[in-house]
Each structure stands twice: as structure tokens, then as C-alpha cells.
Motif scaffolding. Structure first.
Motif, mmCIF file in Angstrom:
data_model
loop_
_atom_site.group_PDB
_atom_site.id
_atom_site.type_symbol
_atom_site.label_atom_id
_atom_site.label_comp_id
_atom_site.label_asym_id
_atom_site.label_seq_id
_atom_site.Cartn_x
_atom_site.Cartn_y
_atom_site.Cartn_z
ATOM 1 N N PHE A 52 -99.906 -67.766 -1.312
ATOM 2 C CA PHE A 52 -98.522 -68.192 -1.521
ATOM 3 C C PHE A 52 -98.431 -69.253 -2.615
ATOM 4 N N THR A 54 -97.222 -71.347 -6.042
ATOM 5 C CA THR A 54 -95.951 -71.711 -6.658
ATOM 6 C C THR A 54 -96.159 -71.850 -8.157
ATOM 7 N N GLY A 55 -95.071 -71.885 -8.879
ATOM 8 C CA GLY A 55 -95.157 -72.085 -10.321
ATOM 9 C C GLY A 55 -95.675 -70.863 -11.049
ATOM 10 N N GLY A 58 -97.746 -68.126 -9.325
ATOM 11 C CA GLY A 58 -97.017 -67.179 -8.489
ATOM 12 C C GLY A 58 -96.622 -65.900 -9.212
#
Length: 101
Positions: A52, A54-55, A58
Motif C-alpha cells: 500500500f 503512497t506517492g 503507488g
């Protein structure tokens, strides 16, 4: 004032750790438990980053992130457990895979 208060709040625990740490045996039950909890926390953070992210990470495919982690781990094992080698190999696989896609 904030720096001094922060230093005092953490410095006491550091000194307590030094005092108590000298009395603990390396193979004691409490140290084995602490090591297991620390390992589980690191594994949880790594798996969260892979599954999972982020940024910008992802946007990369899950298969590429898993392949980079697996390749980095195999390089870590192959090159006598050198963390730097494992991290660099995983980064190279991730970046190369990202450019190829």
C-alpha cells in the motif's frame, strides 16, 4: 526551552537503558521478545510500503514492487547479508522496471 525539556524527557530514559542494559544477558527472555517485536515492526512497515505505497511508488505495478523486493532480498542473501547490496539491487530493479513499463 523546548529543546531542554525534550532533552530532559528523553535523556532519563537513555541513562536508564544504559544502566538496565548492562545487567541483561543477551539470551534473556525479555531481549528475545524485544528483538522479535522489533523485527515484526520492521516487517510490517516494509510490507505496508510494498502493498500500500503512497506517492510516486503507488503508481508502479504491484508485481514490480514485489519483484524488486524479492530480488533485493536474494541479493542480500547471496552477497553475505550486506544490507547495502540488497537495497541497491532492489532500487535498480524498481527503477529499471519503471522505465521499461
Amino acid at each position: 526551552m523546548i529543546v531542554v525539556a525534550g532533552w530532559l524527557a528523553t535523556d532519563i530514559w537513555r541513562w536508564l537503558g544504559v544502566i538496565v542494559g548492562n545487567r541483561l544477558r543477551e539470551d534473556s527472555e525479555i531481549l528475545i521478545w524485544v528483538r522479535a517485536v522489533a523485527t515484526a515492526l520492521v516487517a510490517g512497515v516494509i510490507s505496508r510500503l510494498i502493498l500500500f505505497p503512497t506517492g510516486a511508488l503507488g503508481t508502479s505495478p504491484l508485481a514490480l514492487r514485489i519483484a524488486a523486493a524479492a530480488t533485493g532480498f536474494l541479493a542480500f542473501l547471496y552477497f553475505r547479508q550486506r544490507v547495502v547490496v540488497g537495497v541497491l539491487v532492489a532500487e535498480v530493479v524498481l527503477i529499471a522496471g519503471w522505465y521499461l513499463l
